[in-house]
Design a protein around this motif. Structure first.
Motif, short mmCIF file in Angstrom:
data_model
loop_
_atom_site.label_atom_id
_atom_site.label_comp_id
_atom_site.label_asym_id
_atom_site.label_seq_id
_atom_site.Cartn_x
_atom_site.Cartn_y
_atom_site.Cartn_z
N ARG A 110 -83.58 36.54 44.75
CA ARG A 110 -83.75 36.11 46.13
C ARG A 110 -82.99 34.81 46.30
O ARG A 110 -83.28 33.81 45.65
N SER A 142 -82.01 30.67 38.36
CA SER A 142 -83.08 31.51 37.82
C SER A 142 -84.31 30.66 37.56
O SER A 142 -84.23 29.44 37.51
N PRO A 143 -85.46 31.30 37.38
CA PRO A 143 -86.71 30.54 37.19
C PRO A 143 -86.70 29.68 35.93
O PRO A 143 -87.63 28.90 35.73
N ILE A 144 -85.67 29.78 35.11
CA ILE A 144 -85.60 28.95 33.91
C ILE A 144 -85.47 27.48 34.31
O ILE A 144 -85.98 26.58 33.64
N ALA A 145 -84.83 27.21 35.44
CA ALA A 145 -84.60 25.84 35.87
C ALA A 145 -85.82 25.26 36.57
O ALA A 145 -86.11 24.08 36.43
N SER A 146 -86.49 26.07 37.33
CA SER A 146 -87.68 25.61 38.04
C SER A 146 -88.44 26.84 38.51
O SER A 146 -87.83 27.82 38.95
N PRO A 147 -89.77 26.82 38.45
CA PRO A 147 -90.54 28.00 38.88
C PRO A 147 -90.33 28.32 40.35
O PRO A 147 -90.68 29.40 40.81
N ASN A 185 -87.96 21.40 32.80
CA ASN A 185 -88.74 21.89 33.94
C ASN A 185 -89.65 23.07 33.65
O ASN A 185 -90.71 23.18 34.24
N TYR A 189 -87.55 28.81 41.82
CA TYR A 189 -86.46 29.76 42.02
C TYR A 189 -86.93 31.16 41.66
O TYR A 189 -87.53 31.37 40.62
N GLU A 190 -86.63 32.08 42.54
CA GLU A 190 -87.07 33.45 42.31
C GLU A 190 -85.89 34.31 41.87
O GLU A 190 -84.75 34.02 42.23
N VAL A 191 -86.18 35.36 41.15
CA VAL A 191 -85.11 36.24 40.70
C VAL A 191 -84.69 37.14 41.85
O VAL A 191 -85.52 37.73 42.53
N ARG A 209 -80.58 37.25 31.10
CA ARG A 209 -79.30 36.99 31.77
C ARG A 209 -78.20 36.85 30.73
O ARG A 209 -78.26 35.99 29.87
N THR A 237 -87.77 33.89 31.32
CA THR A 237 -86.34 34.00 31.62
C THR A 237 -85.57 33.73 30.33
O THR A 237 -85.78 32.71 29.68
N HIS A 262 -74.86 28.72 34.88
CA HIS A 262 -76.29 28.91 34.62
C HIS A 262 -76.96 27.54 34.66
O HIS A 262 -76.68 26.69 33.81
N ASN A 293 -92.61 30.37 32.33
CA ASN A 293 -93.50 29.77 33.31
C ASN A 293 -94.80 30.55 33.28
O ASN A 293 -94.81 31.76 33.49
N GLU A 348 -76.16 31.53 40.11
CA GLU A 348 -77.44 32.15 40.41
C GLU A 348 -78.52 31.28 39.79
O GLU A 348 -78.50 31.02 38.59
N LEU A 372 -79.85 25.39 33.79
CA LEU A 372 -80.97 25.50 32.85
C LEU A 372 -82.10 24.54 33.21
O LEU A 372 -83.27 24.85 32.99
#
Lengths: 291, 269
Positions: A95, A84-89, B20, A91-93, B64, B102, A138, B41, A82, A140
């Protein structure tokens, strides 16, 4: 709705022009992977992998469940990815994006459906109890090469993981804790490695391990999954057509790279095993069992 | 096994551990406890118009777990962190935007040395240890992302054992033996912003726990009465003498400023 920033025309032309002269923006050779680094956690089955700026954390866990009705003699193995927005803005939670779907489907095909884990060995009592192994991926930090990085990380985590030992006495199952009995590793049939090839200039330039900006300007991509001996999967989802000979050449490269990566993972696993042993944990447990 | 009252090792915090996210931090609770990576963010667009707040910032918190999917426990912790952050973040500075946090649990404390083995973080376990680390990680992430805040807050977990002793930052084994667990969060000026308790205790115990948590958060280093610390660079000793959570946060920030001080100077003029 958040979305990834599109690459600018200037950057796109710059990358493509440089690639035309066999030069990559980060100075790597065309078939060179970024620096690969593996870190194992305190717990078994915890792995953090860094591939350049891409960072993936994988946690493997096991629990006892009831096997599926149609597969009574097999355990359950699942991979959960999954973004998550932690990796890049972008990505949405909650969706699922196309990228996420492709990532999870490719990993599913490469690891689960290639039978990397012998699921029959996860059976405890046929039709009643079995192990359910779950790999949580995950992401990151994402800077390209998510499929390759996740695949290496999952396989490393599965190889690192130890499940508690069990004993069966008729209908009764005893699960021993890590302190009571030395935990057992999963039985791995082979170690698949995903290698993504990116094509530019109508298939003339072939790149290995593209960064995110290189991914954004490519014409086509192809994921090959290999283990130490053979090709397990070929996935080419759209993009420009690739010559059959190029495909063959890619296969040879992938096999060589796969061996290299598996060797690296094996070396890291061995290092971690010695580290754990010197710490006295395993030695202590073994001593307890001898008594 | 040490059964001392104080934390034997202070928590660890590192800022900007991801590439990022706008702001990020890794927080590890004392004695290699719950480790959480926070990615922040800010400011970003609100995905659903109905969530948009005309005069303030919408805060979205996502927790998470390290394995499995987030369930009731995670949702509850998210809600608590969101409410706590609402009190410290100056949301009206960036109206109609979103602060997206997050939190990824990377490792939980486990103790296999005892027969049976004990592990934190399961769905049946207490959520208070995760809450403590998650709140501290989100504050650190917000600091790194440049979120404007009224004050910096920190949280501490306190356990009351069966014989009435108060343990600051109890380990997973100690937590099992505690009759009650408490989390308190304080801002740097000493105001309480979060209280969560679990288990049975008397009001006297609870008040005592609050005192222990207060010193675990604020520390006992030379502070002026308004909570400010003179940062003259002379007090760089890292020995554990009342090094509170806020001191750990401050040290992480110092390290970050020193690390890329040059770059910041260039971009700020």
């Amino acid at each position: 709705m958040p979305r990834e920033i599109d690459i600018s025309n200037i950057e796109r032309n710059f990358i493509l022009e440089a690639l035309g002269q066999d030069v990559r923006v980060d100075g790597r050779r065309l078939d060179q992977l970024r620096d690969l680094n593996l870190e194992f956690g305190v717990e078994y089955g915890t792995v953090t992998l860094r591939l350049g700026k891409t960072r993936v954390h994988v946690q493997v866990s096991a629990e006892v469940t009831k096997p599926l009705e149609e597969r009574k003699f097999e355990g359950v193995f699942s991979i959960v990815t999954e973004l998550s927005p932690i990796a890049s803005p972008a990505y949405e939670v909650g969706r699922q994006t196309e990228q996420e779907l492709i990532l999870s489907r490719t990993l599913e095909k490469a690891i689960r459906r290639s039978n990397a884990i012998d699921t029959e060995s996860l059976c405890i009592i046929a039709g009643a109890k079995c192990w359910s192994i779950r790999a949580d991926v995950h992401v990151l930090d994402s800077d390209g090469g998510l499929i390759d990085a996740s695949c290496i990380a999952i396989v490393a985590a599965l190889r690192h993981f130890r499940r508690p030992d069990v004993s069966v006495d008729g209908e009764n199952v005893t699960i021993y804790t890590m302190a009571e009995r030395v935990p057992v590793p999963l039985s791995m049939m082979h170690n698949p490695v995903c290698i993504t090839f990116s094509f530019y200039h109508g298939g003339e330039t072939i790149l290995l391990d593209a960064t995110r900006s290189e991914e954004q300007v490519r014409e086509a991509e192809m994921v090959l999954t290999v283990n130490d001996w053979e090709l397990c999967q070929v996935a080419k989802l759209g993009g420009s057509a690739i010559d059959a000979l190029v495909l063959l050449k890619c296969t040879t490269t992938a096999l060589a790279k796969g061996k290299e990566i598996n060797g690296f993972v094996a070396r890291k696993l061995a290092e971690d095993a010695t580290r754990r042993d010197v710490g006295g944990l395993i030695a202590e447990l073994r001593a307890e069992n001898d008594r | 096994m040490s059964n001392t009252m104080a934390m034997t090792e202070s928590p660890k915090a590192i800022l900007h551990t991801l590439v990022n996210a706008d702001g990020s931090a890794t927080y590890t609770a004392a004695n290699n406890g719950c480790q959480i990576i926070a990615g922040v963010n800010y400011p970003v667009e609100v995905p659903y118009r109905s969530d948009e707040i005309p005069e303030s910032t919408f805060i979205q918190v996502n927790l998470r777990p390290h394995n499995g999917v987030g369930m009731v426990k995670e949702r509850h912790v998210e809600e608590l962190i969101m409410r706590t952050l609402q009190t410290v973040v100056l949301g009206d500075e960036t109206p109609r935007t979103m602060l997206q946090i997050t939190l990824q649990v990377v490792s939980v404390e486990s103790d296999e040395s005892l027969p049976g083995g004990v592990k934190g973080g399961g769905q049946g376990e207490t959520y208070l240890d995760v809450l403590t680390s998650a709140l501290n990680a989100s504050i650190l992430g917000c600091l790194d992302a440049g979120v404007q805040m009224k004050a910096v807050a920190g949280a501490a977990l306190v356990g009351i054992s069966q014989d009435g002793r108060l343990i600051a930052g109890p380990s997973v084994v100690q937590r099992k033996k505690c009759t009650s667990l408490h989390v308190f969060a304080f801002t740097s000026d000493g105001k309480t912003v979060l209280m969560e308790s679990e288990g049975k205790c008397s009001v006297g115990d609870w008040k005592q726990a609050q005192q222990v948590a207060r010193s675990a958060v604020l520390g006992t280093v030379n502070k002026q009465h308004n909570g400010d610390v003179a940062m003259n660079g002379t007090n760089t000793s890292s020995e554990y003498s009342g090094l509170g959570v806020l001191d750990v946060i401050r040290k992480a920030l110092e390290a970050r400023v020193i690390k890329d001080g040059g770059q910041r100077h260039e971009s700020q003029d």
